[in-house]
Write a protein that holds these residues in place. Structure first.
Motif, PDB file in Angstrom:
ATOM      1  N   MET A  52       7.294   1.193  -3.262  1.00 42.31           N
ATOM      2  CA  MET A  52       6.063   0.660  -3.867  1.00 42.31           C
ATOM      3  C   MET A  52       5.754   1.355  -5.194  1.00 42.31           C
ATOM      4  SD  MET A  52       3.775  -1.719  -3.095  1.00 42.31           S
ATOM      5  CE  MET A  52       4.084  -2.166  -4.788  1.00 42.31           C
ATOM      6  N   GLY A  91       6.733  -6.366  -8.908  1.00 45.22           N
ATOM      7  CA  GLY A  91       5.958  -7.590  -8.690  1.00 45.22           C
ATOM      8  C   GLY A  91       6.296  -8.304  -7.387  1.00 45.22           C
ATOM      9  N   MET A  95       2.081  -4.224  -0.253  1.00 44.23           N
ATOM     10  CA  MET A  95       1.947  -3.150   0.728  1.00 44.23           C
ATOM     11  C   MET A  95       0.601  -3.207   1.424  1.00 44.23           C
ATOM     12  SD  MET A  95       2.805   0.864   0.270  1.00 44.23           S
ATOM     13  CE  MET A  95       2.453   2.060   1.551  1.00 44.23           C
ATOM     14  N   PHE A  97      -1.840  -0.666   3.694  1.00 45.32           N
ATOM     15  CA  PHE A  97      -1.980   0.770   3.894  1.00 45.32           C
ATOM     16  C   PHE A  97      -2.637   1.098   5.232  1.00 45.32           C
ATOM     17  CE2 PHE A  97      -1.962  -0.086  -0.611  1.00 45.32           C
ATOM     18  CZ  PHE A  97      -1.168   0.918  -1.144  1.00 45.32           C
ATOM     19  N   ASN A 101      -7.656   0.526   2.096  1.00 46.02           N
ATOM     20  CA  ASN A 101      -7.837   0.578   0.641  1.00 46.02           C
ATOM     21  C   ASN A 101      -8.351  -0.722   0.053  1.00 46.02           C
ATOM     22  OD1 ASN A 101      -6.806   3.104   0.948  1.00 46.02           O
ATOM     23  ND2 ASN A 101      -4.814   2.670   0.031  1.00 46.02           N
ATOM     24  N   LEU A 102      -9.301  -1.333   0.727  1.00 44.79           N
ATOM     25  CA  LEU A 102      -9.955  -2.504   0.136  1.00 44.79           C
ATOM     26  C   LEU A 102     -10.833  -2.042  -1.020  1.00 44.79           C
ATOM     27  CD1 LEU A 102     -10.991  -4.538   3.298  1.00 44.79           C
ATOM     28  CD2 LEU A 102      -9.014  -4.882   1.813  1.00 44.79           C
ATOM     29  N   PHE A 103     -11.155  -2.968  -1.929  1.00 49.92           N
ATOM     30  CA  PHE A 103     -12.022  -2.614  -3.047  1.00 49.92           C
ATOM     31  C   PHE A 103     -13.475  -2.754  -2.595  1.00 49.92           C
ATOM     32  CE2 PHE A 103      -8.218  -4.548  -5.277  1.00 49.92           C
ATOM     33  CZ  PHE A 103      -7.603  -3.321  -5.465  1.00 49.92           C
ATOM     34  N   GLU A 110     -13.281 -11.867  -3.280  1.00 47.06           N
ATOM     35  CA  GLU A 110     -12.885 -11.256  -4.562  1.00 47.06           C
ATOM     36  C   GLU A 110     -11.734 -10.281  -4.377  1.00 47.06           C
ATOM     37  OE1 GLU A 110     -17.302 -11.394  -6.687  1.00 47.06           O
ATOM     38  OE2 GLU A 110     -16.683  -9.655  -5.519  1.00 47.06           O
ATOM     39  N   THR A 114      -8.695 -11.370  -6.949  1.00 42.56           N
ATOM     40  CA  THR A 114      -8.616 -10.671  -8.227  1.00 42.56           C
ATOM     41  C   THR A 114      -7.181 -10.521  -8.741  1.00 42.56           C
ATOM     42  OG1 THR A 114     -10.627  -9.512  -7.662  1.00 42.56           O
ATOM     43  CG2 THR A 114      -9.363  -8.612  -9.473  1.00 42.56           C
ATOM     44  N   ALA A 115      -6.286 -10.075  -7.854  1.00 42.85           N
ATOM     45  CA  ALA A 115      -4.917  -9.858  -8.326  1.00 42.85           C
ATOM     46  C   ALA A 115      -4.219 -11.155  -8.759  1.00 42.85           C
ATOM     47  CB  ALA A 115      -4.101  -9.107  -7.281  1.00 42.85           C
ATOM     48  N   VAL A 119      -3.362 -10.580 -12.414  1.00 42.01           N
ATOM     49  CA  VAL A 119      -1.959 -10.181 -12.556  1.00 42.01           C
ATOM     50  C   VAL A 119      -1.050 -11.397 -12.747  1.00 42.01           C
ATOM     51  CG1 VAL A 119      -0.038  -8.970 -11.456  1.00 42.01           C
ATOM     52  CG2 VAL A 119      -2.376  -8.110 -11.203  1.00 42.01           C
ATOM     53  N   ARG A 163      -4.934 -10.057   1.298  1.00 41.68           N
ATOM     54  CA  ARG A 163      -4.916  -9.664  -0.114  1.00 41.68           C
ATOM     55  C   ARG A 163      -3.485  -9.460  -0.613  1.00 41.68           C
ATOM     56  NH1 ARG A 163      -7.610  -4.011  -1.997  1.00 41.68           N
ATOM     57  NH2 ARG A 163      -5.782  -3.208  -0.911  1.00 41.68           N
ATOM     58  N   ALA A 164      -2.650  -8.840   0.220  1.00 43.88           N
ATOM     59  CA  ALA A 164      -1.255  -8.643  -0.175  1.00 43.88           C
ATOM     60  C   ALA A 164      -0.479  -9.959  -0.128  1.00 43.88           C
ATOM     61  CB  ALA A 164      -0.604  -7.598   0.725  1.00 43.88           C
ATOM     62  N   MET A 167      -0.319 -12.674  -3.007  1.00 39.53           N
ATOM     63  CA  MET A 167       0.569 -12.386  -4.141  1.00 39.53           C
ATOM     64  C   MET A 167       1.992 -12.891  -3.877  1.00 39.53           C
ATOM     65  SD  MET A 167      -1.205 -11.034  -6.539  1.00 39.53           S
ATOM     66  CE  MET A 167      -0.257  -9.985  -7.651  1.00 39.53           C
TER      67      MET A 167
ATOM     68  N   GLN B 122      -7.608   3.752  -3.840  1.00 45.42           N
ATOM     69  CA  GLN B 122      -7.926   2.677  -4.778  1.00 45.42           C
ATOM     70  C   GLN B 122      -6.886   2.590  -5.893  1.00 45.42           C
ATOM     71  OE1 GLN B 122     -10.773   0.522  -4.452  1.00 45.42           O
ATOM     72  NE2 GLN B 122     -10.560   1.422  -2.425  1.00 45.42           N
ATOM     73  N   ASN B 130      -0.084  -4.512  -8.429  1.00 44.73           N
ATOM     74  CA  ASN B 130       0.579  -4.633  -9.734  1.00 44.73           C
ATOM     75  C   ASN B 130      -0.381  -4.903 -10.893  1.00 44.73           C
ATOM     76  OD1 ASN B 130       2.932  -4.255 -11.084  1.00 44.73           O
ATOM     77  ND2 ASN B 130       3.737  -6.320 -10.771  1.00 44.73           N
ATOM     78  N   PHE B 131      -1.589  -4.360 -10.821  1.00 48.27           N
ATOM     79  CA  PHE B 131      -2.501  -4.460 -11.965  1.00 48.27           C
ATOM     80  C   PHE B 131      -1.931  -3.690 -13.149  1.00 48.27           C
ATOM     81  CE2 PHE B 131      -5.708  -5.095  -8.539  1.00 48.27           C
ATOM     82  CZ  PHE B 131      -6.221  -6.298  -8.992  1.00 48.27           C
TER      83      PHE B 131
END
Ligand code: ATP
Ligand code: MG
Lengths: 256, 240
Positions: A52, A91, A95, A97, A101-103, A110, A114-115, A119, A163-164, A167, B122, B130-131
């Motif tokens: 990663m 890319g 991953m 965790f 590790n959420l925002f 969101e 967001t990604a 991205v 969220r992962a 992508m 974070q 990949n930001f």
């Protein structure tokens, strides 16, 4: 035979004087599900963190989809990869965790959107649609506007997976994703991973202490010990018929 | 002896008040300067070259351990005499530079504490998704790092406001200097200086209350430990 999506070639990793991984060679085929087991401190997390790009190998190379992850070519020579190169190659990797590790400053929706928007430059409407679909798939379609702190651990981890997944990675890494959860919440998370695994096309590397789960989901199990892959093979063979003594005593501690 | 006189109080009030524009203006100018310069400290401290970081830390420490008054005097009186780069600056500019630079080192610390307060996970999640470096800072790190620092930054605004009278020593005519002038002309110091005290109180006390409120609101923000199934929080409350 298909080309491996990931190749570790003689990868070593030390932290200061402590040598954690001593020569990892590993090919992962597209869509393959690999479970990684082993005693605490054997380097399971380190193996996937290097993929990663959260940890840099001390030596050796990791090839992702034919591209060298940690080195790049510059004037005909291999030099350590810069951030731009790492971004290009990682890319395809996602991953999940141990601690989610959420925002915390974003809603669930969101967190997922967001990604793709930032991205992958997807337009907002599409990203939103995909995110909602994915959240529905992990059973959280009714929590779109909640904040992470309003969810249970199991729900948080399912959001992290959604969220992962939006992508669309080709390889997904799971680092003991149930070990921070209350026992009664483990089931719902494993259930979601099973569903994802069934869909097939995505390769998965699962660091886990859930042996039954590994037996069930994985195509191959790796037993990591003393910084090397001490044993590997189909789950039933590794988990039930191995002659390796260290593996047997390790497994013995889980079979009670 | 000099007894309190309301007559003189009323006479002194408009006179002293004339300096308020300068006092507030200087506060704001110093504060903005410190906010921006503080950002620069935070940034250069993150340069991943040890000797550079070491030098920066040493400079910051030096600035912090020298009294602001000495720095003001240096910039106003001594700087013009430095060969080559020295130049004469107006009292106001000198004050902005002197107080601004001094407080920027503290503000830089505040920023740093905000950034350090963001969980390591974070940063890792930002990588995993990949930001770009820029996206990571603007979408993930700063929106979490800034809110907790707002009360501290507010406190520094009030501290700055109370330090600004120092500038009268190099001739910036704020309310303190106006009161002094009034005293010198009329040989009455009690009333004008009381007015100065009242003005400071009237301006900083409500600000302190406001900051206190803000602080409580910020503390609540990330701490919504409401159980699952609770009703969604409206967009308007969403931070960032
Ligand atoms: N950033 C680091 N700095 C120093 N040592 C580290 C670091 N990360 C890991 N280690 C060490 O490397 C070794 C392997 O760590 P790793 O986390 O990969 O083990 P693990 O197999 O995942 O263990 P666990 O089952 O407890 O999660 C441990 O001895 C650990 O202390
Ligand atoms: Mg681990």
């Amino acid at each position: 035979m298909t080309e491996p999506i990931v190749m570790y070639k003689d990868v070593h990793k030390s932290f200061g004087d402590v040598s954690v991984l001593r020569g990892i060679d590993l090919d992962i085929k597209p869509g393959e599900k690999v479970a990684v087991i082993g005693p605490s401190g054997s380097g399971k997390t380190t193996i996937i963190r290097m993929l990663m790009t959260l940890e840099q190998p001390t030596s050796g190379s990791i090839i992702v989809d034919g591209k060298n992850l940690w080195q790049m070519e510059k004037g005909g020579q291999l030099v350590p990869a810069n951030e731009k190169h790492l971004r290009e190659v990682r890319g395809d990797i996602g991953m999940v965790f141990q601690h989610f590790n959420l925002f915390p400053h974003m809603t669930i929706l969101e967190n997922c959107m967001t990604a793709p928007v930032q991205v992958k430059k997807e337009d907002k409407a599409t990203a939103k649609k995909h995110s909602i679909e994915m959240l529905e798939k992990v059973g959280l379609g009714d929590k779109l506007d909640n904040y992470p702190s309003q969810l249970s651990g199991g729900q948080k981890q399912r959001v992290a997976m959604a969220r992962a997944l939006v992508m669309r990675p080709k390889i997904m890494l799971f680092d003991e994703v149930t070990s921070a959860l209350d026992p009664e919440l483990v089931g719902e998370v494993l259930e979601v991973i099973r569903d994802i695994a069934k869909e097939g096309e995505m390769a998965m590397v699962l660091v886990t202490h859930e042996m039954d789960f590994a037996l069930d989901v994985a195509d191959r199990v790796l037993f990591l010990d003393n910084g090397v892959i001490a044993e590997q093979g189909p789950p039933s063979q590794v988990l039930e018929h191995s002659e390796n003594e260290r593996l047997q005593s390790f497994l013995h501690r889980f079979r009670k | 002896m000099n007894n309190w006189s309301w007559e003189i109080f009323l006479e002194a009030f408009p006179y002293v008040l004339e300096g308020i524009g300068i006092t507030i203006g200087l506060t704001i100018a110093c504060y903005l300067f410190a906010l921006i310069f503080g950002f620069i400290w935070t940034f250069v401290r993150r340069i991943p070259v040890k000797p550079v970081r070491w030098v920066i830390l040493w400079i910051m420490e030096f600035i912090r351990s020298t009294p602001p008054l000495v720095q003001l005097f240096f910039i106003y009186y001594a700087w013009p005499m430095v060969p080559g780069i020295g130049m004469t600056l107006s009292p106001f500019t000198s004050a902005v530079l002197g107080l601004g630079i001094h407080y920027s080192t503290y503000i830089g610390e505040v920023y740093r504490s905000g950034i350090d307060g963001v969980d390591k996970g974070q940063w890792e999640a930002s990588r995993a998704l990949n930001f770009s470096t820029r996206q990571k800072w603007t979408k993930i790190i700063l929106p979490q790092a800034i809110p907790p620092t707002i009360p501290m930054l507010g406190n520094y605004l009030i501290i700055m406001f109370k330090e600004v009278p120092l500038a009268s020593t190099i001739g910036v005519v704020g309310i303190l200097q106006m009161a002094n002038n009034f005293g010198a002309e009329n040989w009455r110091y009690l009333e004008p200086l009381t007015i100065v005290a009242i003005l400071f109180l009237v301006l900083s006390y409500p600000s302190a209350i406001l900051i206190n409120k803000l602080e409580r609101k910020m503390n609540r923000r990330f701490d919504k430990k409401t159980p699952t199934g609770s009703k969604p929080i409206s967009k308007a409350n969403a931070p960032g």
